[in-house]
Design a protein around this motif. Structure first.
Motif, short mmCIF file in Angstrom:
data_model
loop_
_atom_site.label_atom_id
_atom_site.label_comp_id
_atom_site.label_asym_id
_atom_site.label_seq_id
_atom_site.Cartn_x
_atom_site.Cartn_y
_atom_site.Cartn_z
N ALA A 103 25.25 -36.47 1.08
CA ALA A 103 25.99 -37.74 1.06
C ALA A 103 26.62 -37.95 -0.32
O ALA A 103 25.98 -38.43 -1.24
N GLN A 104 27.87 -37.56 -0.44
CA GLN A 104 28.60 -37.79 -1.68
C GLN A 104 28.99 -39.26 -1.78
O GLN A 104 29.27 -39.91 -0.77
N THR A 105 29.03 -39.77 -3.02
CA THR A 105 29.45 -41.14 -3.22
C THR A 105 30.94 -41.22 -3.51
O THR A 105 31.52 -40.29 -4.10
N LYS A 106 31.57 -42.28 -3.08
CA LYS A 106 32.98 -42.54 -3.41
C LYS A 106 33.11 -43.58 -4.51
O LYS A 106 34.21 -44.01 -4.85
N ILE A 162 34.36 -41.02 -14.29
CA ILE A 162 32.96 -40.69 -14.04
C ILE A 162 32.72 -40.93 -12.56
O ILE A 162 32.89 -42.05 -12.06
N ASP A 163 32.36 -39.86 -11.83
CA ASP A 163 32.16 -40.01 -10.39
C ASP A 163 30.99 -39.16 -9.91
O ASP A 163 30.16 -38.70 -10.73
N GLY A 164 30.94 -38.92 -8.63
CA GLY A 164 29.82 -38.18 -8.06
C GLY A 164 29.69 -36.75 -8.54
O GLY A 164 28.65 -36.13 -8.35
N ALA A 216 22.86 -37.19 -10.47
CA ALA A 216 24.02 -37.52 -9.64
C ALA A 216 24.16 -39.02 -9.44
O ALA A 216 23.17 -39.73 -9.19
N LEU A 217 25.37 -39.52 -9.54
CA LEU A 217 25.66 -40.94 -9.37
C LEU A 217 25.19 -41.44 -8.00
O LEU A 217 24.73 -42.57 -7.85
N LYS A 218 25.27 -40.57 -6.99
CA LYS A 218 24.88 -40.98 -5.64
C LYS A 218 23.40 -41.34 -5.53
O LYS A 218 22.99 -42.04 -4.60
N ASP A 219 22.58 -40.86 -6.49
CA ASP A 219 21.14 -41.08 -6.43
C ASP A 219 20.68 -42.32 -7.21
O ASP A 219 19.48 -42.61 -7.26
N PRO A 248 26.09 -46.94 -4.59
CA PRO A 248 26.72 -45.64 -4.38
C PRO A 248 27.23 -45.43 -2.95
O PRO A 248 28.05 -44.53 -2.71
N ALA A 249 26.76 -46.25 -2.02
CA ALA A 249 27.22 -46.10 -0.63
C ALA A 249 28.60 -46.69 -0.42
O ALA A 249 29.24 -46.44 0.61
N LYS A 250 29.07 -47.50 -1.36
CA LYS A 250 30.37 -48.14 -1.22
C LYS A 250 31.48 -47.35 -1.90
O LYS A 250 31.25 -46.67 -2.92
N SER A 251 32.67 -47.46 -1.36
CA SER A 251 33.84 -46.87 -1.98
C SER A 251 34.43 -47.92 -2.92
O SER A 251 35.00 -48.91 -2.48
#
Length: 543
Positions: A27-30, A89-91, A100-103, A159-162
């Motif tokens: 699950a990559q973050t946007k 700065i992104d995923g 990782a930003l997603k975490d 992180p789940a939101k774009s």
């Protein structure tokens, strides 16, 4: 049954394909952060590294919470960035402690950005490199003068939101305030011609001098000097404070206290807050600059006894290695060292890494299994506080190409060769941990102090008799005691001559363990000077 089995294989194939196509993540973050600076900061494009810091608390600014065990941050290099343009700065950006930003858990955070400026150095060895130029802060991008930071914002991170969060760095860190000279404390700062030539850019070194009681009252009296080595600081030696309640103030000013001139040296390099006081391929001729430019200036301005027996060394950790190394490599210049918890005197244990036997810096490999290599432990329990991989990831987030200002990177810059790109050739890959045996051999031949003494004892040993004293806890936080053991193992067997020094251990002592106070150390040094001084010396005038 056959059809169900085939469908299962098909579904798993789709899952695996999805994992690989997303870069190894389910699950990559946007979510992304875009950071820029205004034209008022610079009219010319800048090169450097941009940091994003988040924190759960705002008792201090997020940037000041970054550290080995500190708050979450990410870093990204940029080149020739114009005002108004952004660094993202992104995923895909590596962070620490969470990679990782997603975490990052959903929640409210205090957010801040910092722009760390790099300077172009056109070195005399033909290489051009971009590094952070120390501004007398000791290579700390979080507070380096000229670096630029943003206001602190409180936001919700999910992180789940774009979502794109925009930040602008607008506040410039002011110059370091250096205290004025006093009756007790004086300061020197000079431009080193040797280092300036090497780096192709003005490089400064300096010293903070603590004068003994009665210095102004006896203008004809000369004094022995103790050089206290260690990480960059403009504070006086031995944490002296002009306060009668300060313990060392009492020791220093007591009527029966031995009289010394005490000195701390400042020699930050573009790699670290401290050059390790030696000549090296990546940092340049710091050893020459200190001994041929800085110390002569100190001895010209202050009444130091200019004889080897009256120049003593001490320091802890980084300063422990420096004080020992300078005594070994300049045996005719110094009269003795008391080195506390020194950085590795032998490279078979470099914060857990055996550079001679390990194939990977991140784990120990046995016949059937691998075990993560510990980097830091808790002395009281022996529990691992950080692994080698965690420590090195932290340094990589702080800076690529060895520009982290971190401990493992500085050792590579001091002990290692120059790489093809002009930055140091690393001992191991910061991402995989794979060790380069050729670099390990370079370390050994040039800076393994135990190995050096083994090879050269017949010639250097006679000059070191009675001069080497090492103090260390057996539960050192960074496993530095093991290098001390190796050194003692060799020195204890020396003959023709026997080394005549000492090793002192604290059975449960950690990195900061000390068996005596600084005031007591000076009394030990005083006795040593009186023992080692030539018959016709200035010792009687000095003490």
């Amino acid at each position: 049954m056959k059809k169900v089995f085939s469908n299962s294989i098909f579904r798993w194939a789709l899952v695996i394909l999805a994992v690989f196509s997303s870069g190894g993540s389910f699950a990559q973050t946007k979510l992304r952060f875009e950071i820029s600076y205004p034209a008022s900061i610079s009219s010319a494009p800048l090169t450097g590294r941009m940091f994003l810091i988040i924190s759960r608390k705002d008792s201090t600014e997020p940037r000041l919470q970054v550290g080995r065990y500190g708050t979450q941050f990410w870093g990204a290099d940029f080149e020739k960035l114009a005002s108004g343009k952004t660094v993202t700065i992104d995923g895909s950006t590596l962070g620490y402690p969470i990679n990782a930003l997603k975490d990052v858990p959903k929640g409210e955070y205090f957010v801040q950005a910092v722009l760390n400026k790099y300077t172009e150095f056109k070195r005399s060895d033909g290489h051009t490199v971009w590094m952070h130029m120390d501004q007398w802060e000791g290579q700390q991008w979080t507070r380096s003068p000229g670096n630029v930071y943003s206001e602190v914002r409180k936001i919700t991170i999910d992180p789940a939101k774009s979502e794109t969060v925009k930040l602008e760095v607008t506040k410039v860190i002011p110059p370091i305030s250096v205290p004025a000279d006093t009756k007790w404390v004086k300061r020197i700062k000079i431009q080193s011609q040797k280092l300036t030539k090497f780096w192709g850019h003005p490089i400064y070194i300096g010293a903070t001098i603590l004068l003994p009681k009665g210095y102004d009252d006896e203008p004809g009296r000369m004094y022995p000097t103790v050089y206290q080595q260690g990480h960059f600081s403009i504070a006086p030696p031995f944490r002296f404070a002009e306060n009668p309640a300060n313990e060392f103030y009492k020791d220093w000013t007591a009527d029966d206290a031995p009289r010394f001139i005490a000195v701390t040296l400042q020699h930050p390099s573009p790699y670290f807050d401290d050059s390790y006081a030696v000549n090296s391929a990546n940092n340049g001729p710091y050893g020459d600059a200190i001994h041929e430019e800085l110390i002569p200036e100190i001895e010209k301005k202050f009444r130091c006894i200019r004889e080897s027996y009256a120049r003593l060394l001490t320091g802890g950790s980084t300063g422990g290695w420096e004080s020992f190394a300078l005594q070994v490599w300049y045996p005719d210049f110094y009269g003795g060292t008391w080195s506390f918890a020194p950085d590795p005197l032998d490279f078979w244990n470099v914060e857990g890494i055996d550079i001679y036997k390990d194939k990977n810096a991140f784990y120990k490999e046995y016949e059937w299994y691998k075990v993560p290599t510990p980097n830091t432990r808790i002395p009281a329990t022996g529990e691992t506080r950080l692994t080698s991989e965690q420590r090195n990831t932290m340094e990589l987030v702080n800076g690529t190409k060895g520009r982290s200002g971190g401990q493992l990177d500085v050792w590579s810059s001091v002990f290692g060769p120059v790489g093809a790109d002009g930055y140091f050739k690393p001992l191991f890959d910061k991402k995989t941990g794979v060790i380069d045996p050729s670099v390990a051999q370079y370390w050994k031949e040039h800076y393994d102090l135990r190995y050096y003494l083994e090879k050269n004892w017949a010639t250097v040993g006679p000059k070191l008799v009675g001069k080497l004293h090492v103090i260390c806890g057996r539960m050192d936080d960074f496993f530095l005691n093991f290098g001390v053991y190796k050194m003692e193992e060799f020195l204890s067997k020396t003959t023709s001559p026997a080394y005549g020094g000492s090793f002192t251990y604290g059975d449960r002592g950690g990195h900061s363990w000390r068996p005596y106070s600084n005031g007591e150390l000076l009394k030990i040094m005083d006795a040593h000077i009186k023992k080692m001084a030539p018959a016709k010396s200035t010792t009687s005038k000095a003490n």
